[in-house]
Design a protein around this motif. Structure first.
Motif, short mmCIF file in Angstrom:
data_model
loop_
_atom_site.label_atom_id
_atom_site.label_comp_id
_atom_site.label_asym_id
_atom_site.label_seq_id
_atom_site.Cartn_x
_atom_site.Cartn_y
_atom_site.Cartn_z
N THR A 222 -9.80 -3.85 -3.35
CA THR A 222 -11.15 -3.50 -3.79
C THR A 222 -11.55 -4.15 -5.10
OG1 THR A 222 -10.30 -1.53 -4.93
CG2 THR A 222 -10.96 -1.28 -2.63
N GLY A 223 -10.57 -4.62 -5.89
CA GLY A 223 -10.87 -5.22 -7.18
C GLY A 223 -11.17 -4.21 -8.27
N GLN A 224 -11.04 -2.93 -7.99
CA GLN A 224 -11.30 -1.90 -9.01
C GLN A 224 -10.08 -1.74 -9.90
OE1 GLN A 224 -12.46 1.63 -6.94
NE2 GLN A 224 -14.40 0.78 -6.22
N GLN A 225 -10.33 -1.44 -11.17
CA GLN A 225 -9.29 -1.25 -12.16
C GLN A 225 -9.36 0.17 -12.70
OE1 GLN A 225 -9.53 -4.23 -15.20
NE2 GLN A 225 -9.28 -5.95 -13.79
N GLY A 226 -8.22 0.69 -13.11
CA GLY A 226 -8.19 2.03 -13.70
C GLY A 226 -6.77 2.56 -13.74
N MET A 227 -6.68 3.82 -14.16
CA MET A 227 -5.38 4.48 -14.26
C MET A 227 -4.96 5.03 -12.90
SD MET A 227 -5.85 6.51 -17.86
CE MET A 227 -4.22 7.21 -17.70
N LEU A 228 -3.66 5.07 -12.65
CA LEU A 228 -3.14 5.56 -11.40
C LEU A 228 -1.81 6.27 -11.66
CD1 LEU A 228 -1.21 2.84 -9.59
CD2 LEU A 228 -2.80 2.15 -11.39
N PRO A 229 -1.45 7.29 -10.86
CA PRO A 229 -0.18 8.00 -11.05
C PRO A 229 1.00 7.12 -10.65
CG PRO A 229 -1.31 8.84 -9.13
CD PRO A 229 -2.26 7.91 -9.80
N ALA A 230 2.06 7.18 -11.46
CA ALA A 230 3.21 6.31 -11.23
C ALA A 230 4.02 6.71 -10.01
CB ALA A 230 4.11 6.31 -12.47
N ASN A 231 3.98 8.00 -9.62
CA ASN A 231 4.81 8.44 -8.47
C ASN A 231 4.13 8.20 -7.14
OD1 ASN A 231 2.82 10.29 -8.93
ND2 ASN A 231 4.11 12.10 -8.69
N TYR A 232 2.94 7.54 -7.13
CA TYR A 232 2.25 7.22 -5.88
C TYR A 232 2.49 5.76 -5.48
CZ TYR A 232 -0.39 11.57 -5.35
OH TYR A 232 -0.75 12.88 -5.16
N VAL A 233 3.19 4.97 -6.28
CA VAL A 233 3.39 3.56 -6.00
C VAL A 233 4.88 3.24 -6.16
CG1 VAL A 233 1.05 2.92 -6.70
CG2 VAL A 233 2.87 2.94 -8.39
N GLU A 234 5.27 2.07 -5.61
CA GLU A 234 6.62 1.59 -5.79
C GLU A 234 6.56 0.10 -6.08
OE1 GLU A 234 8.70 2.22 -2.20
OE2 GLU A 234 7.49 0.85 -0.99
N ALA A 235 7.52 -0.38 -6.84
CA ALA A 235 7.53 -1.78 -7.24
C ALA A 235 7.83 -2.68 -6.05
CB ALA A 235 8.56 -1.99 -8.35
N ILE A 236 7.18 -3.82 -6.02
CA ILE A 236 7.42 -4.83 -4.97
C ILE A 236 8.50 -5.78 -5.48
CG2 ILE A 236 6.39 -6.66 -3.61
CD1 ILE A 236 3.74 -5.26 -3.85
#
Length: 236
Positions: A222-236
């Motif tokens: 989407t190209g949107q920027q902002g804050m996000l919770p760390a436990n919802y993502v994993e490193a690639i």
């Protein structure tokens, strides 16, 4: 002065005196009040300061009280008062009986380790369940997919050869983005203006760690920027 007997009210001399039940008795007068059996200091039983034998000793019996209308009314009134008092005490003490446990370093360590173990198990089960599902979807799509063009059947007099389809050049891969790259493992809806929303499988680039629980990055889709919770993502 010699005392009087408790039964015959005559003078009791020391040679024939029995002192019992707060009275003085002649030996011949110390008898059961019912059967007139001769008693001594070992086999008598006293009731209301009078001697009795074991067989005729008065025994107290319970008295049954009938439920009169007045007794029933008093019983219901006392029950209502007890319920009112119980409700008042319950409302006053509601929410005060919980015990607050402080977050000691040991409890914090156990909490973090439990969260990590649960996240690892969830990711393993999610990847296992996601792989066969994708294979089934691809298989069903290939089975139901129809060719875009079918050439007509060739006759005896004419022969038709379909022209080969032009080969499209492979699309060039997008340039790699600077910063760390992460993949979303859950859907997340932004709860504030400075946060960003994403879906499961989205790639987040230019990620910067803010603290232990939050990151800052840009959703590549989407190209949107902002804050996000760390436990919802994993490193690639």
């Amino acid at each position: 002065m010699n005392p009087l007997c408790g039964r015959c009210n005559l003078v009791v001399y020391p040679t024939e005196k029995i002192n019992c039940l707060d009275k003085y008795w002649h030996t011949r007068c110390f008898r059961c009040e019912v059967c007139n059996m001769s008693l001594n200091m070992k086999n008598y039983k006293g009731f209301a300061k009078r001697p009795y034998c074991n067989a005729h000793y008065p025994r107290a019996n319970f008295t049954c009280v009938a439920d009169t209308p007045e007794n029933i009314r008093l019983k219901q009134q006392s029950k209502m008062q007890s319920q009112v008092l119980y409700k008042e005490d319950f409302e006053k003490n509601k929410g005060k009986s919980f015990t607050v446990v402080t977050d000691t370093p040991e409890l914090q360590r156990l909490k973090i380790s439990q969260n990590q173990v649960s996240n690892v198990k969830y990711h393993e089960e999610f990847e296992k369940s996601k792989t066969p599902h994708l294979h089934e979807e691809l298989k069903s799509k290939t089975q139901h997919q129809q060719p875009a063009f079918q050439p007509p059947a060739a006759s005896q007099n004419y022969h038709y050869d379909p022209a080969p389809e032009p080969v499209r050049p492979a699309a060039a891969a997008p340039p790699p983005s600077a910063g760390k790259r992460y993949r979303a493992v859950y859907d997340y809806a932004a709860a504030d203006e400075d946060e960003v929303s994403f879906m499961d499988g989205d790639v987040i680039v230019d990620v910067q760690q803010i603290d232990e629980g939050w990151m800052y990055g840009r959703v590549e889709r989407t190209g949107q920027q902002g804050m996000l919770p760390a436990n919802y993502v994993e490193a690639i």
